[in-house]
Design a protein around this motif. Structure first.
Motif, PDB file in Angstrom:
ATOM      1  N   LYS A  18       1.031  -1.380  -0.140  1.00  0.00           N
ATOM      2  CA  LYS A  18      -0.007  -0.376   0.291  1.00  0.00           C
ATOM      3  C   LYS A  18       1.136   1.125   0.088  1.00  0.00           C
ATOM      4  N   PHE A  19       0.643   2.231  -0.756  1.00  0.00           N
ATOM      5  CA  PHE A  19       1.163   3.326  -1.126  1.00  0.00           C
ATOM      6  C   PHE A  19       0.093   4.515  -0.223  1.00  0.00           C
ATOM      7  N   PRO A  20       1.436   5.608  -0.164  1.00  0.00           N
ATOM      8  CA  PRO A  20       0.794   6.720   0.634  1.00  0.00           C
ATOM      9  C   PRO A  20      -0.172   7.143  -0.084  1.00  0.00           C
ATOM     10  N   ASP A  21      -0.087   7.800  -2.004  1.00  0.00           N
ATOM     11  CA  ASP A  21      -0.813   8.204  -2.722  1.00  0.00           C
ATOM     12  C   ASP A  21      -2.207   7.401  -2.834  1.00  0.00           C
ATOM     13  N   GLY A  22      -2.613   6.278  -2.132  1.00  0.00           N
ATOM     14  CA  GLY A  22      -3.598   4.962  -2.301  1.00  0.00           C
ATOM     15  C   GLY A  22      -3.281   3.786  -2.963  1.00  0.00           C
ATOM     16  N   THR A  23      -2.696   3.743  -4.602  1.00  0.00           N
ATOM     17  CA  THR A  23      -2.194   2.856  -5.022  1.00  0.00           C
ATOM     18  C   THR A  23      -2.013   1.902  -4.510  1.00  0.00           C
ATOM     19  N   TYR A  24      -2.763   0.869  -4.335  1.00  0.00           N
ATOM     20  CA  TYR A  24      -2.370  -0.507  -3.828  1.00  0.00           C
ATOM     21  C   TYR A  24      -2.653  -1.729  -5.059  1.00  0.00           C
ATOM     22  N   ILE A  25      -0.545  -2.948  -4.740  1.00  0.00           N
ATOM     23  CA  ILE A  25      -0.509  -3.822  -5.277  1.00  0.00           C
ATOM     24  C   ILE A  25      -0.876  -4.696  -4.279  1.00  0.00           C
ATOM     25  N   GLN A  26      -1.298  -5.764  -5.014  1.00  0.00           N
ATOM     26  CA  GLN A  26      -1.401  -7.131  -4.435  1.00  0.00           C
ATOM     27  C   GLN A  26      -1.140  -8.205  -5.693  1.00  0.00           C
ATOM     28  N   TRP A  27      -0.272  -9.363  -5.001  1.00  0.00           N
ATOM     29  CA  TRP A  27       0.040 -10.673  -5.664  1.00  0.00           C
ATOM     30  C   TRP A  27      -0.403 -11.887  -5.147  1.00  0.00           C
ATOM     31  N   GLY A  28      -0.120 -13.037  -6.450  1.00  0.00           N
ATOM     32  CA  GLY A  28      -0.426 -14.633  -5.466  1.00  0.00           C
ATOM     33  C   GLY A  28       0.618 -15.698  -6.549  1.00  0.00           C
ATOM     34  N   PHE A  29      -0.295 -16.483  -6.431  1.00  0.00           N
ATOM     35  CA  PHE A  29       0.616 -17.396  -7.189  1.00  0.00           C
ATOM     36  C   PHE A  29      -0.555 -18.341  -7.085  1.00  0.00           C
ATOM     37  N   PHE A  30      -1.234 -19.284  -7.569  1.00  0.00           N
ATOM     38  CA  PHE A  30      -1.802 -20.661  -7.577  1.00  0.00           C
ATOM     39  C   PHE A  30      -1.769 -21.806  -8.614  1.00  0.00           C
ATOM     40  N   ALA A  31      -1.395 -22.626  -7.996  1.00  0.00           N
ATOM     41  CA  ALA A  31      -0.618 -23.305  -8.000  1.00  0.00           C
ATOM     42  C   ALA A  31      -1.475 -24.485  -7.844  1.00  0.00           C
ATOM     43  N   GLY A  32      -1.486 -25.542  -8.484  1.00  0.00           N
ATOM     44  CA  GLY A  32      -2.465 -26.534  -7.902  1.00  0.00           C
ATOM     45  C   GLY A  32      -2.685 -27.649 -10.012  1.00  0.00           C
ATOM     46  N   ASP A  33      -3.100 -28.534  -9.811  1.00  0.00           N
ATOM     47  CA  ASP A  33      -4.016 -29.039 -11.195  1.00  0.00           C
ATOM     48  C   ASP A  33      -5.309 -28.556 -11.662  1.00  0.00           C
ATOM     49  N   ALA A  34      -5.504 -28.262 -12.664  1.00  0.00           N
ATOM     50  CA  ALA A  34      -6.870 -27.335 -13.237  1.00  0.00           C
ATOM     51  C   ALA A  34      -8.083 -28.538 -14.428  1.00  0.00           C
ATOM     52  N   THR A  35      -8.865 -29.011 -14.183  1.00  0.00           N
ATOM     53  CA  THR A  35      -9.440 -30.318 -15.032  1.00  0.00           C
ATOM     54  C   THR A  35     -10.312 -29.539 -15.762  1.00  0.00           C
ATOM     55  N   THR A  36      -9.776 -29.833 -17.747  1.00  0.00           N
ATOM     56  CA  THR A  36     -10.953 -28.793 -18.368  1.00  0.00           C
ATOM     57  C   THR A  36     -12.233 -29.098 -18.615  1.00  0.00           C
ATOM     58  N   ASN A  37     -12.810 -28.398 -18.971  1.00  0.00           N
ATOM     59  CA  ASN A  37     -14.156 -28.860 -19.481  1.00  0.00           C
ATOM     60  C   ASN A  37     -14.654 -29.099 -20.871  1.00  0.00           C
ATOM     61  N   SER A  38     -16.026 -29.426 -21.134  1.00  0.00           N
ATOM     62  CA  SER A  38     -15.630 -29.747 -22.482  1.00  0.00           C
ATOM     63  C   SER A  38     -15.723 -28.842 -23.865  1.00  0.00           C
ATOM     64  N   ASN A  39     -15.227 -27.956 -23.333  1.00  0.00           N
ATOM     65  CA  ASN A  39     -14.787 -26.776 -24.083  1.00  0.00           C
ATOM     66  C   ASN A  39     -13.484 -26.675 -24.438  1.00  0.00           C
ATOM     67  N   LYS A  40     -12.255 -27.750 -23.470  1.00  0.00           N
ATOM     68  CA  LYS A  40     -11.074 -27.508 -23.233  1.00  0.00           C
ATOM     69  C   LYS A  40     -10.775 -26.545 -22.572  1.00  0.00           C
ATOM     70  N   ASN A  41     -11.337 -25.781 -21.356  1.00  0.00           N
ATOM     71  CA  ASN A  41     -11.109 -24.795 -20.578  1.00  0.00           C
ATOM     72  C   ASN A  41     -11.282 -25.066 -19.361  1.00  0.00           C
ATOM     73  N   ALA A  42     -10.382 -24.149 -18.254  1.00  0.00           N
ATOM     74  CA  ALA A  42     -11.002 -24.140 -16.919  1.00  0.00           C
ATOM     75  C   ALA A  42     -10.919 -23.412 -16.161  1.00  0.00           C
ATOM     76  N   THR A  43     -11.884 -23.084 -14.907  1.00  0.00           N
ATOM     77  CA  THR A  43     -11.526 -21.956 -14.187  1.00  0.00           C
ATOM     78  C   THR A  43     -11.183 -21.837 -13.006  1.00  0.00           C
ATOM     79  N   ARG A  44     -10.296 -20.367 -12.136  1.00  0.00           N
ATOM     80  CA  ARG A  44      -9.855 -20.616 -11.250  1.00  0.00           C
ATOM     81  C   ARG A  44     -10.449 -19.082 -10.920  1.00  0.00           C
ATOM     82  N   GLN A  45     -11.324 -18.871  -9.397  1.00  0.00           N
ATOM     83  CA  GLN A  45     -11.434 -18.032  -8.730  1.00  0.00           C
ATOM     84  C   GLN A  45     -10.484 -17.389  -7.826  1.00  0.00           C
TER      85      GLN A  45
END
Length: 97
Positions: free
Chosen positions: A5-32
């Motif tokens: 968090k910066f004094p001017d109000g700027t806020y930067i957040q970051w992270g890492f998602f690890a793990g497996d995903a199973t695709t759907n019938s459209n060959k896509n997967a989602t993560r929240q």
């Protein structure tokens, strides 16, 4: 997961998602993704996704961006209903005040 968090109000957040995903019938997967804490007032102005491995997807799409988090659509797998390694790094920039 981390944030700055910066004094001017700027806020930067970051992270890492690890793990497996199973695709759907459209060959896509989602993560929240849920932020460490909500952004102030409006959703972040920028969300960046970087894949941790090139063995699964041909692309990432970010949607449903809100003050509390966002959804990542992992796209372009070779097969439907198949489990793949799907790690990615994310960064979000917005306001904390």
């Amino acid at each position: 997961m981390g944030y700055s968090k910066f004094p001017d109000g700027t806020y930067i957040q970051w992270g890492f998602f690890a793990g497996d995903a199973t695709t759907n019938s459209n060959k896509n997967a989602t993560r929240q993704i849920t932020f460490h804490s909500a952004f102030a007032g409006t959703a972040p102005v920028s969300v960046l996704i970087t894949p941790a491995s090139a063995n699964y997807l041909n692309g990432f799409c970010v949607d449903n961006i809100a003050v509390t988090g966002f959804r990542v659509i992992l796209m372009g797998a070779l097969a439907a209903n198949t489990t793949y390694a799907s790690g990615f790094r994310w960064t979000a920039i917005g306001r904390w005040k």
